[in-house]
Motif scaffolding. Sequence first.
Motif, PDB file in Angstrom:
ATOM      1  N   ASP A 116       0.847  -1.179   0.000  1.00  0.00           N
ATOM      2  CA  ASP A 116       0.000   0.000   0.000  1.00  0.00           C
ATOM      3  C   ASP A 116       0.892   1.242   0.000  1.00  0.00           C
ATOM      4  OD1 ASP A 116      -2.437   1.589   0.440  1.00  0.00           O
ATOM      5  OD2 ASP A 116      -1.584   1.915   2.440  1.00  0.00           O
ATOM      6  N   ASP A 117       0.662   2.143  -0.924  1.00  0.00           N
ATOM      7  CA  ASP A 117       1.533   3.308  -1.081  1.00  0.00           C
ATOM      8  C   ASP A 117       1.511   4.224   0.141  1.00  0.00           C
ATOM      9  OD1 ASP A 117       2.313   2.501  -3.610  1.00  0.00           O
ATOM     10  OD2 ASP A 117       0.746   3.663  -4.633  1.00  0.00           O
ATOM     11  N   LEU A 118       0.387   4.323   0.803  1.00  0.00           N
ATOM     12  CA  LEU A 118       0.245   5.284   1.892  1.00  0.00           C
ATOM     13  C   LEU A 118       0.870   4.795   3.196  1.00  0.00           C
ATOM     14  CD1 LEU A 118      -0.873   8.023   2.731  1.00  0.00           C
ATOM     15  CD2 LEU A 118      -3.081   6.927   3.190  1.00  0.00           C
ATOM     16  N   THR A 119       0.681   3.523   3.512  1.00  0.00           N
ATOM     17  CA  THR A 119       1.121   2.998   4.811  1.00  0.00           C
ATOM     18  C   THR A 119       2.370   2.125   4.737  1.00  0.00           C
ATOM     19  OG1 THR A 119      -0.256   1.011   4.593  1.00  0.00           O
ATOM     20  CG2 THR A 119      -1.265   2.956   5.611  1.00  0.00           C
ATOM     21  N   GLY A 120       2.665   1.566   3.569  1.00  0.00           N
ATOM     22  CA  GLY A 120       3.769   0.617   3.467  1.00  0.00           C
ATOM     23  C   GLY A 120       3.387  -0.784   3.901  1.00  0.00           C
ATOM     24  N   LEU A 121       2.145  -0.970   4.358  1.00  0.00           N
ATOM     25  CA  LEU A 121       1.649  -2.312   4.676  1.00  0.00           C
ATOM     26  C   LEU A 121       1.302  -3.026   3.372  1.00  0.00           C
ATOM     27  CD1 LEU A 121      -0.759  -1.513   7.671  1.00  0.00           C
ATOM     28  CD2 LEU A 121       1.653  -2.180   7.766  1.00  0.00           C
ATOM     29  N   TYR A 122       0.991  -4.316   3.481  1.00  0.00           N
ATOM     30  CA  TYR A 122       0.586  -5.053   2.285  1.00  0.00           C
ATOM     31  C   TYR A 122      -0.777  -4.560   1.799  1.00  0.00           C
ATOM     32  CZ  TYR A 122       4.434  -8.285   3.073  1.00  0.00           C
ATOM     33  OH  TYR A 122       5.670  -8.817   3.227  1.00  0.00           O
ATOM     34  N   ASN A 123      -1.007  -4.688   0.497  1.00  0.00           N
ATOM     35  CA  ASN A 123      -2.290  -4.280  -0.061  1.00  0.00           C
ATOM     36  C   ASN A 123      -3.235  -5.473  -0.160  1.00  0.00           C
ATOM     37  OD1 ASN A 123      -1.411  -5.751  -2.294  1.00  0.00           O
ATOM     38  ND2 ASN A 123      -0.874  -3.939  -3.482  1.00  0.00           N
ATOM     39  N   VAL A 124      -4.421  -5.221  -0.681  1.00  0.00           N
ATOM     40  CA  VAL A 124      -5.455  -6.250  -0.710  1.00  0.00           C
ATOM     41  C   VAL A 124      -5.055  -7.424  -1.603  1.00  0.00           C
ATOM     42  CG1 VAL A 124      -6.739  -5.176  -2.615  1.00  0.00           C
ATOM     43  CG2 VAL A 124      -7.947  -6.623  -0.945  1.00  0.00           C
ATOM     44  N   ARG A 125      -4.293  -7.163  -2.635  1.00  0.00           N
ATOM     45  CA  ARG A 125      -3.854  -8.241  -3.526  1.00  0.00           C
ATOM     46  C   ARG A 125      -2.999  -9.255  -2.782  1.00  0.00           C
ATOM     47  NH1 ARG A 125       0.503  -7.340  -8.416  1.00  0.00           N
ATOM     48  NH2 ARG A 125       0.771  -9.530  -8.979  1.00  0.00           N
ATOM     49  N   HIS A 126      -2.010  -8.747  -2.048  1.00  0.00           N
ATOM     50  CA  HIS A 126      -1.127  -9.656  -1.305  1.00  0.00           C
ATOM     51  C   HIS A 126      -1.894 -10.332  -0.173  1.00  0.00           C
ATOM     52  CE1 HIS A 126       2.752 -11.149   0.112  1.00  0.00           C
ATOM     53  NE2 HIS A 126       2.322 -10.886   1.340  1.00  0.00           N
ATOM     54  N   LEU A 127      -2.752  -9.572   0.515  1.00  0.00           N
ATOM     55  CA  LEU A 127      -3.531 -10.135   1.610  1.00  0.00           C
ATOM     56  C   LEU A 127      -4.413 -11.274   1.116  1.00  0.00           C
ATOM     57  CD1 LEU A 127      -4.463  -9.974   4.573  1.00  0.00           C
ATOM     58  CD2 LEU A 127      -6.200  -8.325   3.824  1.00  0.00           C
ATOM     59  N   ARG A 128      -5.050 -11.088  -0.019  1.00  0.00           N
ATOM     60  CA  ARG A 128      -5.913 -12.125  -0.574  1.00  0.00           C
ATOM     61  C   ARG A 128      -5.128 -13.414  -0.850  1.00  0.00           C
ATOM     62  NH1 ARG A 128      -7.408  -9.605  -4.905  1.00  0.00           N
ATOM     63  NH2 ARG A 128      -9.131  -8.502  -3.890  1.00  0.00           N
ATOM     64  N   ASP A 129      -3.949 -13.263  -1.413  1.00  0.00           N
ATOM     65  CA  ASP A 129      -3.117 -14.431  -1.701  1.00  0.00           C
ATOM     66  C   ASP A 129      -2.691 -15.144  -0.422  1.00  0.00           C
ATOM     67  OD1 ASP A 129      -3.334 -13.899  -4.375  1.00  0.00           O
ATOM     68  OD2 ASP A 129      -1.348 -12.973  -4.564  1.00  0.00           O
ATOM     69  N   GLU A 130      -2.349 -14.363   0.602  1.00  0.00           N
ATOM     70  CA  GLU A 130      -1.911 -14.952   1.861  1.00  0.00           C
ATOM     71  C   GLU A 130      -3.058 -15.660   2.578  1.00  0.00           C
ATOM     72  OE1 GLU A 130       1.009 -15.310   3.198  1.00  0.00           O
ATOM     73  OE2 GLU A 130       2.148 -14.179   1.705  1.00  0.00           O
ATOM     74  N   VAL A 131      -4.259 -15.092   2.512  1.00  0.00           N
ATOM     75  CA  VAL A 131      -5.421 -15.746   3.132  1.00  0.00           C
ATOM     76  C   VAL A 131      -5.720 -17.063   2.438  1.00  0.00           C
ATOM     77  CG1 VAL A 131      -7.906 -15.574   3.499  1.00  0.00           C
ATOM     78  CG2 VAL A 131      -6.435 -13.619   4.021  1.00  0.00           C
ATOM     79  N   ARG A 132      -5.686 -17.067   1.114  1.00  0.00           N
ATOM     80  CA  ARG A 132      -5.909 -18.308   0.373  1.00  0.00           C
ATOM     81  C   ARG A 132      -4.882 -19.369   0.741  1.00  0.00           C
ATOM     82  NH1 ARG A 132      -6.859 -15.454  -5.542  1.00  0.00           N
ATOM     83  NH2 ARG A 132      -9.065 -14.876  -5.245  1.00  0.00           N
ATOM     84  N   ALA A 133      -3.619 -18.941   0.854  1.00  0.00           N
ATOM     85  CA  ALA A 133      -2.568 -19.886   1.226  1.00  0.00           C
ATOM     86  C   ALA A 133      -2.776 -20.409   2.641  1.00  0.00           C
ATOM     87  CB  ALA A 133      -1.203 -19.216   1.110  1.00  0.00           C
ATOM     88  N   SER A 134      -3.217 -19.557   3.550  1.00  0.00           N
ATOM     89  CA  SER A 134      -3.454 -19.981   4.934  1.00  0.00           C
ATOM     90  C   SER A 134      -4.621 -20.948   5.025  1.00  0.00           C
ATOM     91  CB  SER A 134      -3.713 -18.762   5.826  1.00  0.00           C
ATOM     92  OG  SER A 134      -2.572 -17.949   5.916  1.00  0.00           O
TER      93      SER A 134
END
Length: 199
Positions: free
Chosen positions: A82-100
């Motif tokens: 995420d450009d504003l916070t430097g945290l992961y964005n929804v794209r990466h989060l979605r991939d990580e949730v699927r993997a989990s």
Amino acid sequence: MRAGADRALSVARAFAVAGAVALFIWPLAEQFVGERTHLTVDFILPFFLVTGGLAVAMRWRAASVRAERAKTDLAAARGRLDDLTGLYNVRHLRDEVRASVAEAARTNGRFAYLVLDLNNFREINNRLGHAVGDELIAAIGDAIGGACPDGAIAARPAGDEFAVLLPGFDRAASEEFAGSIKGVVERTSLWASSLNAHI
């Protein structure tokens, strides 16, 4: 492979140094040994100089490859941050949730997924302006990211919404973490540079 390339570069560099030395001592040597220096001029010196050129070319190529790799890694990271916070964005989060989910189904493991939403954030934007709102989002993102344990995935899916994926957390551990992160967010304060004021 990289170690082999480094060794080859070191050898080539050594030849280059030797060529430079030969270039400087050749006029002196010619005064003492005469025609035997033709061996240096016709074979040894060109060999060292060509090898030195190869060393320079190899070094330039290695630097070019490293620069391209760094650009590629940066582009990939920016596509998932995420450009504003430097945290992961929804794209990466979605991939990580699927993997989990897949990992938990395969191993009968656990994970927790927490969502945090800022109350009345729209009012802050409307009253103080979007610049202050962006500063506040960035400050809260930094606080959440700093409070997460190793292995956690902190993200900002959208707007004033944050999420944290916690691999291996059971219900009790996730509830304890939720309470602590809520306190972290509530204690977050900000010096709003656009207002020159503390909020």
